[in-house]
Design an enzyme around this catalytic site. Structure first.
Site, mmCIF file in Angstrom:
data_model
loop_
_atom_site.group_PDB
_atom_site.id
_atom_site.type_symbol
_atom_site.label_atom_id
_atom_site.label_comp_id
_atom_site.label_asym_id
_atom_site.label_seq_id
_atom_site.Cartn_x
_atom_site.Cartn_y
_atom_site.Cartn_z
ATOM 1 N N CYS A 246 0.963 -1.276 0.021
ATOM 2 C CA CYS A 246 -0.184 -0.120 0.118
ATOM 3 C C CYS A 246 0.718 1.287 -0.055
ATOM 4 O O CYS A 246 1.401 1.526 -0.945
ATOM 5 C CB CYS A 246 -0.953 0.023 1.072
ATOM 6 S SG CYS A 246 -2.501 1.152 0.712
ATOM 7 N N ASN A 288 -7.226 -0.037 0.521
ATOM 8 C CA ASN A 288 -7.752 1.054 0.996
ATOM 9 C C ASN A 288 -6.585 2.266 0.959
ATOM 10 O O ASN A 288 -5.589 2.318 1.597
ATOM 11 C CB ASN A 288 -7.605 0.908 2.746
ATOM 12 C CG ASN A 288 -7.810 2.271 3.609
ATOM 13 O OD1 ASN A 288 -8.132 3.211 2.991
ATOM 14 N ND2 ASN A 288 -7.313 2.300 4.743
ATOM 15 N N HIS A 331 -4.085 -5.215 -0.005
ATOM 16 C CA HIS A 331 -3.574 -5.729 1.186
ATOM 17 C C HIS A 331 -3.647 -7.144 1.302
ATOM 18 O O HIS A 331 -4.559 -7.601 1.271
ATOM 19 C CB HIS A 331 -4.401 -5.223 2.209
ATOM 20 C CG HIS A 331 -4.164 -3.805 2.729
ATOM 21 N ND1 HIS A 331 -3.410 -3.090 3.750
ATOM 22 C CD2 HIS A 331 -4.717 -2.717 2.039
ATOM 23 C CE1 HIS A 331 -3.372 -1.949 3.834
ATOM 24 N NE2 HIS A 331 -4.294 -1.499 2.836
ATOM 25 N N GLU A 333 -2.504 -9.100 3.557
ATOM 26 C CA GLU A 333 -2.927 -9.579 4.847
ATOM 27 C C GLU A 333 -4.420 -9.343 5.160
ATOM 28 O O GLU A 333 -4.751 -9.870 6.270
ATOM 29 C CB GLU A 333 -1.956 -8.769 5.948
ATOM 30 C CG GLU A 333 -2.597 -7.287 6.325
ATOM 31 C CD GLU A 333 -2.405 -6.418 5.230
ATOM 32 O OE1 GLU A 333 -3.094 -5.190 5.570
ATOM 33 O OE2 GLU A 333 -1.765 -6.779 4.093
#
Length: 379
Positions: A246, A288, A331, A333
């Site tokens: 990110c 995000n 992401h 994760e």
């Protein structure tokens, strides 16, 4: 109690307060996830933002200690269509409203979030203000315009000190620009010896930790507000394997001579399709971010595009032509979101092991001695 959400263009939304009875100012964005509001609240990447949930029912499964992605919530405000004050979930320890009140974060419900989302999509993300007070609109607009835009979100969310999450395998230095706990969880699953350092840690201080690889975390804000991190990455490129996520992806690109720009309304949610160019395979990803690496800026650099967004064709992944370094805009994760891309952590570990075979490292004491001699000569 009544609450109001005022946008910088003068649009007013009137609803009900379900959080702290206070006032907040932030960038108004929207998230398309149907679940995961607790992980979203605590994701440091949302620092400075008022988040609108497009899914209409929020709060129904409450809050539990185990689902936080940081020690405390990081958002500045929450806007929802309908808030459920009584959670129905055996894991719930308290309600969403209780959490917002505890951390002085305002929440507004019973507003037309569909209209708000469509407005952001049409005109782009804009600043807004949530208040439970009775001030006149003109006064609120004046306050909104007079409040400066944040540029220090990374400093607000990064750790202030070095700490470890011990493991018995590869040592990973995680540069914390506002890291989610999910990154540490994924590295821990692979039994990595994790050392988390502040965002302003120098390249020499990182070398002293004798890492096997370097993880660049996610984080909030404009990547160009953190060029000191990009400079650190530039100094370490080629010396250690690097994996950016990110904001870490954007800073990796800046370190390699590429550029970033602000998206109209960003990507936020757990359902974003990303195509891996090498395999032509599509992954559903958690995202995000409000900035992206620009296509044109890649030309003339040593970067190769590895992933693109299937919706708007923006860059979602990069790798270096020569050095063991790669990054993704999304992401892997998850938390919240699909775990389709967690294999990228395995690729990172494989890259580290290959690099160690091809470039046997000197013993840590020898490395420190060389650094000390260099410092004495430069003194």
């Amino acid at each position: 109690m009544q609450a109001r959400l005022l946008l910088e263009d003068g649009t007013m939304f009137k609803g009900l307060s379900f959080g702290a009875e206070t006032q907040t100012i932030g960038e108004v964005v929207f998230n398309t996830g149907m679940t995961g509001y607790q992980e979203l609240l605590s994701d440091p990447s949302y620092c400075g933002q008022i988040v609108t949930m497009t899914y209409p029912l929020i709060g129904n499964y409450g809050i539990t200690r185990d689902d936080f992605e940081a020690i405390r919530p990081n958002i500045y405000g929450l806007a929802v269509r309908r808030y459920e004050p009584i959670p129905s979930n055996w894991r719930a320890q308290y309600s969403l409203g209780d959490l917002l009140k505890e951390y002085e974060i305002p929440g507004i419900s019973d507003i037309d979030t569909r209209m708000l989302t469509r407005k952001i999509r049409q005109f782009g993300s804009m600043r807004g203000l949530i208040t439970t007070g009775n001030e006149h609109v003109e006064e609120l607009l004046e306050r909104l315009k007079a409040t400066p835009t944040l540029h220090d979100q990374v400093a607000r969310t990064s750790t202030d000190y070095v700490y470890t999450n011990p493991g018995s395998k590869e040592r990973i230095v995680l540069i914390d620009c506002g890291s989610k706990s999910g990154i540490i969880r994924e590295l821990s699953k692979r039994n990595c010896d994790i050392v988390v350092v502040p965002h302003d840690t120098t390249a020499d201080d990182i070398r002293r930790l004798a890492p096997d690889g370097i993880q660049l975390s996610n984080g909030p804000g404009d990547p160009k507000d953190n060029l000191h991190v990009a400079e650190t990455i530039k100094q370490l490129l080629g010396e250690f394997p690097i994996f950016g996520i990110c904001l870490g992806h954007q800073l990796f690109a800046l370190a390699c001579g590429a550029d970033t720009d602000k998206l109209k309304f960003g990507h936020r949610g757990g359902n974003h399709p990303v195509k891996e160019l090498e395999t032509n395979r599509c992954y559903i990803t958690s995202q995000n971010h409000g900035y992206a690496v620009t296509d044109e800026s890649i030309k003339g650099t040593d970067l190769i595009v590895t992933h693109i967004n299937n919706n708007d064709k923006t860059i979602e992944g990069l790798k270096h032509k020569t050095f063991p370094a790669f990054s993704v805009q999304y992401h892997p994760e998850a938390a919240p979101g699909p775990e389709d891309s967690s294999y990228l952590f395995d690729q990172f570990i494989e890259m580290i092991r290959k690099h160690k075979i091809e470039n046997p490292q000197k013993p840590r004491q020898a490395v420190l001695s060389e650094m000390l001699r260099g410092e004495l000569q430069n003194a």
